[in-house]
Write an enzyme that holds these catalytic residues in place. Structure first.
Site, short mmCIF file in Angstrom:
data_model
loop_
_atom_site.label_atom_id
_atom_site.label_comp_id
_atom_site.label_asym_id
_atom_site.label_seq_id
_atom_site.Cartn_x
_atom_site.Cartn_y
_atom_site.Cartn_z
N HIS A 325 -40.05 -59.34 -14.46
CA HIS A 325 -41.15 -58.72 -13.61
C HIS A 325 -41.16 -59.06 -12.38
O HIS A 325 -40.44 -59.71 -11.65
CB HIS A 325 -42.35 -59.81 -14.37
CG HIS A 325 -42.63 -61.16 -14.02
ND1 HIS A 325 -42.89 -61.48 -12.81
CD2 HIS A 325 -42.56 -62.05 -14.75
CE1 HIS A 325 -42.75 -62.96 -12.78
NE2 HIS A 325 -42.54 -63.23 -14.18
N CYS A 343 -39.10 -66.94 -16.33
CA CYS A 343 -38.68 -65.48 -16.44
C CYS A 343 -37.99 -65.24 -15.43
O CYS A 343 -37.52 -65.88 -14.27
CB CYS A 343 -40.19 -64.86 -15.91
SG CYS A 343 -41.70 -64.83 -17.35
#
Length: 417
Positions: A325, A343
């Protein structure tokens, strides 16, 4: 003879002159076979244990066909259902009895054609139809994912409506679940748990392939009182081969399309204590906006690690909340250090490009991270982290079964950053 005399058609005899010199008489019917003209109706000699009226036969009981030995012998039996499937059976040595050796299907209509010879060698036939009672307990299958276009790493899933634990019953189910690919690939099912199977090829699906999955379980006996029901087939198409390889040690992601590098992106991955999982993951979905909170992964509110962020261009790779992301707050570390909570973060522009480039089923692989290995099941599609030999051992038709656990639904939608 203890049965009613038959009115038989007179068989014509023709004198055959052969080149070897002698003449011989032979009897032929209209189809050219000896003694085959107009077989008589053998209804009085051939008996069935199937109901002769509108009653339904019990599919759990074998079909039996008999003829009194003094009336002759059975020479052939053909039993087919309305879909053209043949029912296997065994004829006794004396031709007096035929008995099915495969289970009848539930809720099916059968046609039975029996041929026999009476004690004088004349042919007789009898044809009947009967129906089996539908099962009160049905096993159906739901294939996944939904129809569409996917990446080369997308497994086919099969969710069963009832648990199947017995190895023989699993083999029945698995043999009825057919997956076909054009071009053809080598692949097999793997039992994740008692109600779920995954299918994957030995290697990734070929780019541009078409894949179909169909269940032939309808009416098939799976276990005692359990029969297969109707299920919807599935058809997928496979897109380009997109592979994103994230080197956590080098802080860089390399994206390839059909083997050619199309982008190299500086990234940051999980810091110590939150290291990103190593291994092959499959894109599960894309979310333009996700609110990510540290409390969703067990970080106490108010602690030094606590966070509450609005995140854009989020591509999900695990159910527990691992994404690729946009992370504009860590641009200074991207390409140099790992500072996330698990992440893979990148600039907003790079995340937007990645979001638009990948689709469900595409490959995201992490290497050189200090994190644990991606779990094969339960947290997304980690199927490709099993070797082909190990994968095949999860097939009831190959060798053994594998016990697994269902995905932790409570772990779904837990974002990490």
């Amino acid at each position: 003879m203890n049965h009613t005399p038959h009115i038989r058609t007179v068989v014509s005899c023709t004198l055959l002159v052969v080149s070897l010199g002698a003449g011989a008489a032979a009897c032929f019917g209209s189809d050219g076979n000896p003694l085959a003209a107009n077989p008589y109706d053998a209804a009085e000699q051939i008996s069935f244990n199937a109901p002769s009226d509108s009653a339904k036969a019990d599919p759990d009981k074998p079909l039996e066909i008999t003829v009194d030995g003094s009336d002759g012998r059975i020479t052939d039996v053909m039993v087919t259902d309305e879909r053209g499937h043949h029912l296997a059976g065994e004829l006794s040595a004396d031709g007096g009895r035929w008995r099915s050796t495969a289970p009848l299907s539930a809720g099916a209509k059968y046609t039975v054609k029996v041929s026999m010879e009476d004690e004088d060698g004349f042919p007789g036939t009898r044809t009947i139809t009967f129906e089996t009672a539908p099962s009160k307990k049905l096993l159906t299958v739901q294939f996944g994912p939904k129809a569409g276009t996917y990446g080369v790493g997308q497994p086919i899933t099969a969710e069963l409506t009832a648990p199947v634990r017995d190895k023989a019953a699993r083999a029945v189910v698995e043999s009825a679940l057919k997956v076909e690919s054009t071009p053809a690939v080598e692949g097999t099912w793997h039992w994740v748990d008692d109600k779920k199977l995954h299918f994957r090829p030995k290697e990734y699906w070929p780019a541009g392939a078409t894949v179909s999955a169909v269940s032939n379980l309808q009416g098939v006996k799976v276990a005692d009182k359990l029969y297969g029901g109707a299920s919807q087939p599935l058809k997928l198409t496979i897109g380009d081969r997109i592979e994103a390889i994230t080197d956590a040690g080098a802080h860089q992601m390399t994206v390839r399309r059909n083997g050619e590098v199309i982008n190299t992106i500086p990234v940051t991955t999980g810091k110590p204590g939150f290291s990103t999982r190593n291994g092959i993951k499959v894109v599960l979905g894309k979310e333009y906006f996700v609110r990510m909170r540290g409390t969703s992964i067990g970080i106490s509110a108010g602690s030094a690690e606590s966070y509450d962020l609005s995140v854009y261009y989020a591509t999900r790779v695990t159910w527990s909340g691992e994404y690729v992301h946009a992370a504009p707050w860590s641009v200074g570390s991207q390409g140099y250090a790992n500072v996330s909570h698990g992440c893979t973060g990148m600039s907003t522009s790079n995340a937007a490009w990645f979001y638009k480039t990948v689709r469900e089923g595409d490959i995201v692989k992490v290497i050189n991270s200090a994190g644990a290995e991606m779990d094969p099941f339960g947290n997304g599609f980690g199927d490709w982290n099993l070797s082909w030999d190990t994968w095949r051992k999860g097939s009831a038709l190959v060798a053994g079964t594998r016990d697994g656990s269902s995905p932790d639904d409570a772990a779904r939608l837990r974002p990490q950053v």
